[in-house]
Design a protein around this motif. Structure first.
Motif, PDB file in Angstrom:
ATOM      1  N   LEU A  29      87.642 100.536 117.700  1.00  0.00           N
ATOM      2  CA  LEU A  29      88.714  99.598 117.325  1.00  0.00           C
ATOM      3  C   LEU A  29      88.194  98.542 116.355  1.00  0.00           C
ATOM      4  CD1 LEU A  29      90.559  99.104 120.744  1.00  0.00           C
ATOM      5  CD2 LEU A  29      91.258 100.521 118.798  1.00  0.00           C
ATOM      6  N   VAL A  32      87.940 100.281 112.883  1.00  0.00           N
ATOM      7  CA  VAL A  32      89.198 100.537 112.173  1.00  0.00           C
ATOM      8  C   VAL A  32      89.833  99.242 111.674  1.00  0.00           C
ATOM      9  CG1 VAL A  32      90.848 100.444 114.114  1.00  0.00           C
ATOM     10  CG2 VAL A  32      91.225 102.045 112.213  1.00  0.00           C
ATOM     11  N   ALA A  73      89.996 106.047 108.883  1.00  0.00           N
ATOM     12  CA  ALA A  73      90.902 105.546 109.922  1.00  0.00           C
ATOM     13  C   ALA A  73      91.202 106.626 110.944  1.00  0.00           C
ATOM     14  CB  ALA A  73      92.189 105.033 109.283  1.00  0.00           C
ATOM     15  N   CYS A  76      88.310 106.901 113.308  1.00  0.00           N
ATOM     16  CA  CYS A  76      88.285 105.762 114.230  1.00  0.00           C
ATOM     17  C   CYS A  76      89.342 105.906 115.316  1.00  0.00           C
ATOM     18  CB  CYS A  76      88.501 104.461 113.467  1.00  0.00           C
ATOM     19  SG  CYS A  76      87.149 103.998 112.381  1.00  0.00           S
ATOM     20  N   TRP A  77      90.560 106.241 114.930  1.00  0.00           N
ATOM     21  CA  TRP A  77      91.631 106.358 115.921  1.00  0.00           C
ATOM     22  C   TRP A  77      91.404 107.548 116.847  1.00  0.00           C
ATOM     23  CZ3 TRP A  77      94.073 102.330 117.136  1.00  0.00           C
ATOM     24  CH2 TRP A  77      94.479 101.392 116.186  1.00  0.00           C
ATOM     25  N   SER A  78      90.839 108.620 116.322  1.00  0.00           N
ATOM     26  CA  SER A  78      90.519 109.765 117.183  1.00  0.00           C
ATOM     27  C   SER A  78      89.449 109.385 118.204  1.00  0.00           C
ATOM     28  CB  SER A  78      90.042 110.948 116.332  1.00  0.00           C
ATOM     29  OG  SER A  78      91.042 111.371 115.436  1.00  0.00           O
ATOM     30  N   ALA A  81      90.990 107.086 120.841  1.00  0.00           N
ATOM     31  CA  ALA A  81      91.831 107.817 121.789  1.00  0.00           C
ATOM     32  C   ALA A  81      90.975 108.596 122.782  1.00  0.00           C
ATOM     33  CB  ALA A  81      92.768 108.761 121.035  1.00  0.00           C
TER      34      ALA A  81
END
Length: 496
Positions: A29, A32, A73, A76-78, A81
């Motif tokens: 987090l 990102v 991004a 990062c989000w993967s 999650a």
């Protein structure tokens, strides 16, 4: 192999893996939310420029295959999650192989970020998170008992963190040996927290007791991790208590929380049961042969890679926070081998005046974490990592630390770059960019009790010198990518 399994450490493993997953989540987090200004396509140290210069074999990363801000991004989000799923217990609900694959994917994704992060990611806790996350994969999940070899590898990692930090201190600054370092440290540390002012004003004898206790916990207690229970658990809990003290006294990103996670992995469930109610343990299955062989192979690999950090520990020229391989496995650690006696801060200012002169009004940019406004109490941000604020502390120590990026930072303020401004707490030029930006160097000190009561100021400061001369966009235009929206700035004098 009955010796291979240690079911009595099921709770320590659970706490360790969940804490590491939480820190991976925070790391992704933070990445990102900050990467566009720091290492994005239009960032101060762009990843594409780095990957064009440094080959894949020297810095393994998925971004050598392809880079775009959208791809970064997505990574990062993967990762966030996946880390959130592991934190919620998903790894204990899937087959052993799937759980290990999930942990290794977290490691690969974060390794890809660290290896292209350059100076923004040159912190010991990045390597520590990667090494811990890699070992977490080989602890298995609730379907098998904790493997003994990996538990020993975690203790060896904790030993390197603590013992390495203790040795670097006694070998380094004289104030660690005469027990006076904490007369300065709480005031001069990179990013003070809300209680740092109060820690700084503790009596001198108590500061000496703090340093003596630190030496005991970092030089004597880690040896006890390798002794039988309950001695090892007691040593781990003592390390945990000292880490909580450090958390209260300052902001050190996730270093302290990760050290706590490592310490708790060494505590057996029977010890915890004496202190807290413990739920019924899961019933593990026998570890499959492939898992046992894989764990033994990793143990042999770590034993071989331990030569370099072990040699570093006994060396008179001990290095601090050193990775000996591009995968950040089996690293050397340490912290604060020397202590600053004086706190310097770089104060960045801008003005809308078209011409400079004695009557020009300069307005200060406010940062989220680093000291600036005198009446603002330092805030708690750890375990979140404010990378720009940390690098500003280094830049204040010496301009050499800021040379790769500081000019690019100033250039982006001159165009009100939105990604850069998101890293700051307040932009004094919200409507249109300033004509000039400069930076001054100040000496900062904590105020005393009387000053705090009468003025409400936590800090006092005195000017030292000019740090960066007043510049216009025209002076630094070469540091701003051409894709930056030119409507974000106002023309400087002499420009069309």
């Amino acid at each position: 192999m009955e010796w291979f399994a240690a079911p009595e450490y099921w709770l320590g493993r659970l706490v360790f893996q969940r804490l590491v997953a939480a820190l991976f989540l925070i790391g992704f987090l933070a990445a990102v939310s900050q990467f566009r200004a720091l290492i994005g396509e239009r960032g101060m140290l762009p990843v594409p420029r780095f990957t064009a210069r440094i080959p894949m074999d020297r810095s393994p990363s998925l971004f050598h295959l392809h880079y775009s801000d959208r791809t970064f991004a997505a990574v990062c989000w993967s990762g966030a999650a996946l880390a959130a799923a592991v934190l919620a217990g998903a790894a204990d609900m899937v087959p052993l192989g799937a759980a290990m694959a999930g942990w290794l994917l977290l490691w690969v994704l974060y390794l890809s970020i660290v290896n292209v992060g350059q100076t923004w990611y040159a912190f010991g806790w990045e390597s520590l998170l990667l090494e811990s996350g890699f070992l977490a994969a080989f602890l298995g999940n609730a379907r098998v008992a904790s493997p003994v070899p990996v538990l020993w590898l975690l203790r060896w990692l904790l030993f390197r963190v603590e013992f390495g930090a203790g040795l670097i201190k006694v070998r380094g600054d004289q104030c660690w040996r005469d027990l006076t370092c904490l007369n300065y440290h709480h005031e001069t540390q990179p990013m003070p927290g809300p209680l740092s002012w109060f820690f700084h004003h503790l009596p001198g004898p108590l500061h000496k007791a703090e340093v003596a206790a630190n030496h005991f916990v970092q030089l004597v207690v880690p040896v006890c991790l390798f002794l039988p229970q309950p001695i090892a658990s007691a040593a781990a809990l003592l390390i945990t208590v000292t880490q909580l003290w450090l958390i209260a006294s300052g902001n050190f990103a996730w270093l302290n929380w990760l050290t706590i996670a490592l310490a708790l992995s060494a505590v057996d469930t029977s010890t915890i049961a004496r202190l807290l109610p413990v739920p019924a343990p899961p019933v593990p299955h026998p570890a499959p042969l492939w898992f046992q062989l894989l764990v033994l192979a990793v143990t042999v690999l770590f034993a071989a890679l331990s030569y370099w950090p072990a040699r570093n520990l006994v060396s008179r020229r001990q290095l601090m926070n050193r990775s000996y391989n591009r995968f950040h496995l089996v690293n050397a650690y340490g912290a604060f081998g020397s202590i600053n006696r004086i706190r310097f801060e770089v104060v960045v200012q801008g003005t809308s005046a078209s011409e400079l002169g004695p009557g020009v009004k300069w307005s200060e940019y406010a940062f989220k974490g680093k000291p600036g406004e005198l009446r603002r109490l330092p805030h708690q941000f750890a375990p979140y990592h404010l990378r720009l604020d940390w690098l500003m502390w280094f830049a204040a120590i010496s301009p050499v630390y800021g040379r790769p990026w500081f000019g690019a930072f100033i250039a982006r303020l001159l165009v009100n770059d939105p990604d850069t401004l998101r890293l700051l707490r307040r932009n004094p030029f919200p409507d249109e960019p300033p004509h000039y930006v400069r930076a001054l160097l100040y000496r900062y000190r904590f105020t005393d009790w009387r000053t705090l009561r009468t003025t409400g100021a936590w800090w006092e400061r005195t000017p030292v010198r000019e740090y960066f001369p007043p510049v216009t966009y025209r002076d630094l235009a070469f540091l701003v990518p051409h894709t930056t929206d030119p409507t974000r700035r106002r023309a400087a004098p002499g420009e069309p």
